[in-house]
Scaffold this active site. Structure first.
Site, PDB file in Angstrom:
ATOM      1  N   ARG A 131       3.031  -4.401  -8.992  1.00 36.93           N
ATOM      2  CA  ARG A 131       4.303  -3.711  -8.706  1.00 36.93           C
ATOM      3  C   ARG A 131       5.307  -4.000  -9.812  1.00 36.93           C
ATOM      4  O   ARG A 131       5.010  -4.741 -10.734  1.00 36.93           O
ATOM      5  CB  ARG A 131       4.843  -4.198  -7.363  1.00 36.93           C
ATOM      6  CG  ARG A 131       4.997  -5.712  -7.323  1.00 36.93           C
ATOM      7  CD  ARG A 131       5.562  -6.200  -6.014  1.00 36.93           C
ATOM      8  NE  ARG A 131       5.658  -7.656  -6.012  1.00 36.93           N
ATOM      9  CZ  ARG A 131       6.350  -8.353  -5.130  1.00 36.93           C
ATOM     10  NH1 ARG A 131       6.987  -7.738  -4.155  1.00 36.93           N
ATOM     11  NH2 ARG A 131       6.412  -9.660  -5.200  1.00 36.93           N
TER      12      ARG A 131
ATOM     13  N   CYS B 109       7.380   2.608 -16.086  1.00 35.61           N
ATOM     14  CA  CYS B 109       8.196   2.893 -17.262  1.00 35.61           C
ATOM     15  C   CYS B 109       9.496   3.533 -16.790  1.00 35.61           C
ATOM     16  O   CYS B 109       9.482   4.512 -16.039  1.00 35.61           O
ATOM     17  CB  CYS B 109       7.452   3.836 -18.201  1.00 35.61           C
ATOM     18  SG  CYS B 109       8.538   4.492 -19.475  1.00 35.61           S
TER      19      CYS B 109
ATOM     20  N   ASN C 252      13.006  -2.683  -6.040  1.00 34.75           N
ATOM     21  CA  ASN C 252      12.851  -4.099  -5.694  1.00 34.75           C
ATOM     22  C   ASN C 252      12.812  -4.950  -6.955  1.00 34.75           C
ATOM     23  O   ASN C 252      12.097  -4.628  -7.898  1.00 34.75           O
ATOM     24  CB  ASN C 252      11.553  -4.327  -4.909  1.00 34.75           C
ATOM     25  CG  ASN C 252      11.490  -5.723  -4.317  1.00 34.75           C
ATOM     26  OD1 ASN C 252      12.314  -6.061  -3.472  1.00 34.75           O
ATOM     27  ND2 ASN C 252      10.557  -6.524  -4.789  1.00 34.75           N
ATOM     28  N   GLU C 253      13.620  -5.974  -6.959  1.00 34.74           N
ATOM     29  CA  GLU C 253      13.614  -6.972  -8.036  1.00 34.74           C
ATOM     30  C   GLU C 253      13.314  -6.376  -9.409  1.00 34.74           C
ATOM     31  O   GLU C 253      12.308  -6.704 -10.042  1.00 34.74           O
ATOM     32  CB  GLU C 253      12.638  -8.104  -7.698  1.00 34.74           C
ATOM     33  CG  GLU C 253      13.101  -8.917  -6.511  1.00 34.74           C
ATOM     34  CD  GLU C 253      12.300 -10.191  -6.268  1.00 34.74           C
ATOM     35  OE1 GLU C 253      11.149 -10.289  -6.722  1.00 34.74           O
ATOM     36  OE2 GLU C 253      12.832 -11.098  -5.590  1.00 34.74           O
TER      37      GLU C 253
ATOM     38  N   CYS D 158       6.745   1.513 -24.516  1.00 33.24           N
ATOM     39  CA  CYS D 158       6.029   2.768 -24.801  1.00 33.24           C
ATOM     40  C   CYS D 158       6.816   3.618 -25.802  1.00 33.24           C
ATOM     41  O   CYS D 158       7.981   3.353 -26.057  1.00 33.24           O
ATOM     42  CB  CYS D 158       5.795   3.530 -23.500  1.00 33.24           C
ATOM     43  SG  CYS D 158       7.254   4.424 -22.930  1.00 33.24           S
TER      44      CYS D 158
ATOM     45  N   GLU E  20      16.903 -11.634   0.622  1.00 32.23           N
ATOM     46  CA  GLU E  20      15.635 -12.250   1.016  1.00 32.23           C
ATOM     47  C   GLU E  20      15.757 -13.760   0.963  1.00 32.23           C
ATOM     48  O   GLU E  20      16.435 -14.306   0.082  1.00 32.23           O
ATOM     49  CB  GLU E  20      14.513 -11.877   0.036  1.00 32.23           C
ATOM     50  CG  GLU E  20      14.008 -10.478   0.106  1.00 32.23           C
ATOM     51  CD  GLU E  20      12.891 -10.253  -0.913  1.00 32.23           C
ATOM     52  OE1 GLU E  20      12.181 -11.223  -1.259  1.00 32.23           O
ATOM     53  OE2 GLU E  20      12.750  -9.122  -1.381  1.00 32.23           O
TER      54      GLU E  20
ATOM     55  N   GLU F 255       0.285 -11.616  -0.327  1.00 30.27           N
ATOM     56  CA  GLU F 255       1.238 -12.599   0.213  1.00 30.27           C
ATOM     57  C   GLU F 255       0.986 -12.894   1.686  1.00 30.27           C
ATOM     58  O   GLU F 255       1.911 -13.134   2.440  1.00 30.27           O
ATOM     59  CB  GLU F 255       2.667 -12.109  -0.013  1.00 30.27           C
ATOM     60  CG  GLU F 255       2.980 -11.957  -1.488  1.00 30.27           C
ATOM     61  CD  GLU F 255       4.448 -11.820  -1.785  1.00 30.27           C
ATOM     62  OE1 GLU F 255       5.004 -12.732  -2.402  1.00 30.27           O
ATOM     63  OE2 GLU F 255       5.039 -10.793  -1.396  1.00 30.27           O
TER      64      GLU F 255
ATOM     65  N   HIS G  75       2.583 -16.050   3.158  1.00 25.58           N
ATOM     66  CA  HIS G  75       4.003 -16.321   2.911  1.00 25.58           C
ATOM     67  C   HIS G  75       4.718 -16.471   4.249  1.00 25.58           C
ATOM     68  O   HIS G  75       4.526 -15.669   5.158  1.00 25.58           O
ATOM     69  CB  HIS G  75       4.603 -15.148   2.125  1.00 25.58           C
ATOM     70  CG  HIS G  75       5.984 -15.403   1.621  1.00 25.58           C
ATOM     71  ND1 HIS G  75       7.102 -15.263   2.406  1.00 25.58           N
ATOM     72  CD2 HIS G  75       6.436 -15.781   0.412  1.00 25.58           C
ATOM     73  CE1 HIS G  75       8.174 -15.553   1.692  1.00 25.58           C
ATOM     74  NE2 HIS G  75       7.800 -15.869   0.479  1.00 25.58           N
TER      75      HIS G  75
HETATM   76  C1  GLA Z   1      10.214 -11.408  -3.743  1.00 25.58           C
HETATM   77  C2  GLA Z   1       9.939  -9.969  -3.386  1.00 25.58           C
HETATM   78  C3  GLA Z   1       9.290  -9.790  -2.038  1.00 25.58           C
HETATM   79  C4  GLA Z   1       8.269 -10.859  -1.780  1.00 25.58           C
HETATM   80  C5  GLA Z   1       8.940 -12.191  -1.890  1.00 25.58           C
HETATM   81  C6  GLA Z   1       8.041 -13.333  -1.536  1.00 25.58           C
HETATM   82  O1  GLA Z   1      11.495 -11.805  -3.543  1.00 25.58           O
HETATM   83  O2  GLA Z   1      11.074  -9.149  -3.460  1.00 25.58           O
HETATM   84  O3  GLA Z   1       8.712  -8.512  -2.011  1.00 25.58           O
HETATM   85  O4  GLA Z   1       7.261 -10.755  -2.718  1.00 25.58           O
HETATM   86  O5  GLA Z   1       9.380 -12.371  -3.214  1.00 25.58           O
HETATM   87  O6  GLA Z   1       8.645 -14.555  -1.807  1.00 25.58           O
HETATM   88 ZN    ZN Z   2       8.330   3.143 -21.331  1.00 23.96          ZN
END
Ligand code: GLA
Ligand code: ZN
Length: 673
Positions: free
Chosen positions: A118, A122, A156-157, A164, A313, A361, A364
């Site tokens: 994930r 690009c 996300n993150e 490229c 989170e 995970e 987790h």
């Molecule tokens: C990150 C991600 C989540 C998950 C957690 C697990 O913060 O955003 O999707 O993978 O880590 O710690």
């Molecule tokens: Zn690119």
């Protein structure tokens, strides 16, 4: 002061969790129903859906299957939960990578990656942009009037980078826009060194570990470009959401000290800052340090907008990706939650609600274990926090009344990471900023951690350790801050380079020379274990402190020496100085020092600025106090990160020991007054 609640449909402290019901689609008649029962029992009032749902929402190109999400949204509303709704771009479906390989990133060795994992799309790809625009538009249209919808959680993150050809082209446009001429760029990057002068824009490429790491100017601009790519992609994702659901705030989950993005810049486009906190608790005395670092990260994230943020989170138990997945000891979960609130969080959210049965995970920590009931220790911990948060409506929107600002600047960090010379292995920028934070945490004095480009006028003390790069306008603003009566502190390795990493000519610390009244002629780097000393020469105490790692050799140019070096060929030369400037003062610490020095030094500085700790009596080791104010009441947070009981005196003077609260190991309490 009190800020409005983040969500219009949930004016409480939000207690929530990532919810991934698509993993349990086949069992929705049993599991989803049970989820609602358990989430209510845990005292949750919000669930985050849709973050990684793309392959379920669009199983084949252009074919949306959304009725399951309709059901989830309705179910959340019926059960009284706010929905934090994700856009799914954080992980892409396989059909997308297969049909349009351009969506896959190219790494810095110029290899296109394979499909999987994930956070690896690009950001320039027109196909990826079109697909995300389309699916975000669909989601916004579909849920615009849904009463559950509280916040948009974008992707996300955000992290990483892509090399490229499309990204290279955009990089060159970014540079053309910034420098206009190649001549200006060549000067800014000092490309005549090693014959790197560019004669055509097309010759410019991103840095690579295979071949050219690039000049430091190039590396800096590449990171700035990458930041702008994320900003631009975020704005691309939010465009349909903003136009269809203008009242719904948008955010994305940040990662505090992640170094790939200038979060100070990124925060400008967020409606609210949110971040993911995973402290490495040990449940031993080492948690004094872990706790302080977690506080520091919260303050850094709050400082981005200087208003309440979302803890998007956190983990209620063991974190699967940490080298040792240690279980959270009793009390630590509540401590971690209260700590987030203490530093400005208006939400406590977890990853994730129900443990995944498989996948990367699966072990987790989650609110609901594979076992599946409310009878686990972790579930009970979460439920206890849920019940506790219900009494905290008054905290929503409360401000942090910090009078001390500590500068942590992502650009300075980048520049120092690339700086050759000094201490190549351990320039230590982040650790140094943390070291300057420690005396305040230990004494219970609130601190905003800010970028050098943010405003200084609401503070009495401004501390900018190792302010190596002086970005445009910063020296002027420091000068007015001091002239207006502020106390400014900086250290060795300040004022070396400008915004493109060109060294200032005419002596360091460049544009801070006059403000500080010193000239730094040379900087000495010591080998590990080597030490010098700083002899404090000011009357109040005669003490000797250790100096190590970096010792700058300075001359007074108007400043007064407060301490001198004790050893080596520069013994007797100034090591700590103060310079009067307008109504304020500018302090300079020429060497890296330990907690003993910083503790004493900042005691003097805060006394001079008239800043009192939250509690009059000193706090026991490992305990901190933090404060928020809602315009009417103070919320005082007492937190014990040590593995021993600690007595905290609430007396109004250092002598008054009348009221002592005993905090158990890892206990936290809130006092409202
Ligand atoms: C990150 C991600 C989540 C998950 C957690 C697990 O913060 O955003 O999707 O993978 O880590 O710690
Ligand atoms: Zn690119």
């Amino acid at each position: 002061m009190r800020f409005p609640p983040i969500m219009r449909n949930n004016p409480h402290i939000l207690h929530g969790s990532d919810y991934n019901p698509e993993q349990w689609l086949k069992w929705k008649d049993t599991i989803w129903k049970e989820d609602m029962r358990l989430a209510k029992l845990a005292g949750l009032n919000s669930l985050t859906a849709g973050v990684f749902s793309w392959s379920t929402l669009e199983p084949e190109e252009g074919v949306y299957q959304v009725t399951w999400l309709d059901e989830v949204m309705d179910m959340l509303a019926e059960n009284g939960f706010t929905a934090v709704l994700g856009t799914p771009s954080g992980a892409k479906p396989a059909w997308l990578s297969k049909k349009y390989p351009e969506v896959l990133r190219v790494d810095d060795s110029r290899q296109r990656i394979l499909h999987g994992d994930r956070h690896n799309h690009c950001l320039s790809s027109p196909v990826y942009r079109e697909k995300t625009r389309a699916i975000n538009t669909m989601l916004a249209e579909r849920y615009k009037d849904h009463r559950a919808l509280g916040v948009w959680h974008i992707s996300n993150e955000f992290s990483g980078e892509c090399h490229c050809p499309l990204c290279q082209e955009r990089f060159r446009s970014f540079l053309k826009n910034k420098y206009t001429t190649l001549d200006a760029l060549n000067t800014a990057w000092w490309t005549a060194f090693w014959s790197h002068t560019y004669t055509e824009w097309e010759q410019i490429e991103s840095p690579s570990s295979r071949g050219s790491a690039g000049h430091n100017g190039l590396r800096l601009d590449w990171r700035r470009f990458t930041t702008e790519q994320f900003v631009d992609f975020y704005l691309h994702e939010t465009a349909p959401l903003k136009s269809i659901t203008p009242g719904v705030p948008c955010t994305t989950n940040l990662m505090a000290t992640y170094s790939g993005i200038d979060y100070a810049r990124f925060a400008e486009v967020l409606d609210v800052v949110s971040w993911d906190s995973y402290p490495r608790w040990t449940s031993t005395d080492a948690d004094k340090e872990t706790g302080m670092h977690a506080s520091y990260c919260h303050d850094l994230m709050r400082g981005l907008k200087q208003k309440p943020f979302m803890l998007m989170e956190s983990c209620p138990s063991a974190t699967n990706w940490q080298p040792v997945s240690k279980l959270r000891r009793p009390a630590v979960h509540k401590l971690q939650c209260i700590q987030a609130l203490a530093h400005g969080a208006d939400t406590i959210q977890y990853f994730q609600f129900r443990k995944s049965r498989g996948g990367p995970e699966q072990f987790h920590g989650a609110v609901v274990d594979h076992e599946g009931s409310e009878n686990t220790r972790v579930f009970k911990d979460v439920a206890e926090v849920g019940a506790y948060l219900k009494g905290l409506d008054g905290l929503v929107g409360a401000d942090t009344p910090a009078k001390v600002a500590l500068v942590y600047d992502y650009n300075v960090r980048w520049a120092l990471d690339d700086a050759k010379g000094f201490l190549q292995q351990k320039t230590g920028y982040e650790q140094t900023v943390l070291d300057h934070y420690r005396p305040f945490w230990t004494r219970g004095i609130p601190v905003d951690i800010i970028d050098s480009k943010q405003r200084y006028d609401k503070y009495d003390v401004l501390i900018a350790p190792m302010l190596y790069m002086i970005r445009e306008g910063v020296a002027e603003r420091i000068r007015s801050f001091v002239e207006e009566g502020g106390l400014f502190v900086t250290t060795y390795s300040a004022g070396y380079v400008d915004e493109t990493a060109l060294a200032f000519l005419g002596g360091f610390p460049g544009p801070l020379k006059d403000i500080l009244g010193v000239w730094c002629e040379e900087i000495d780097a010591l080998f590990p274990g080597e030490q010098n000393t700083i002899e404090w020469t000011k009357d109040t105490y005669k003490r000797s402190y250790k100096a190590f790692d970096l010792c700058e050799l300075i001359h007074l140019r108007g400043a007064e020496a407060l301490g001198v070096y004790g050893g080596d060929f520069y013994a007797g030369r100034p090591a700590v100085t103060v310079n009067a400037c307008g109504k304020g003062k500018a302090y300079f610490i020429a060497a890296r020092t330990g907690d003993d020095f910083l503790g004493d030094f900042y005691k003097e500085i805060t006394a001079e600025a008239g800043i009192q700790p939250i509690l009059a009596n000193p706090l026991p080791d490992g305990v901190t106090a933090q404060i928020r104010n809602n315009g009417m009441e103070n919320y005082i947070f007492l937190m014990n990160f040590s593995s021993r009981e600690a007595g905290v005196s609430l007396g109004s003077s250092a002598k008054d020991n009348a009221t002592v609260i005993t905090l158990k190991p890892f206990e936290a309490r809130i006092i409202v007054e």
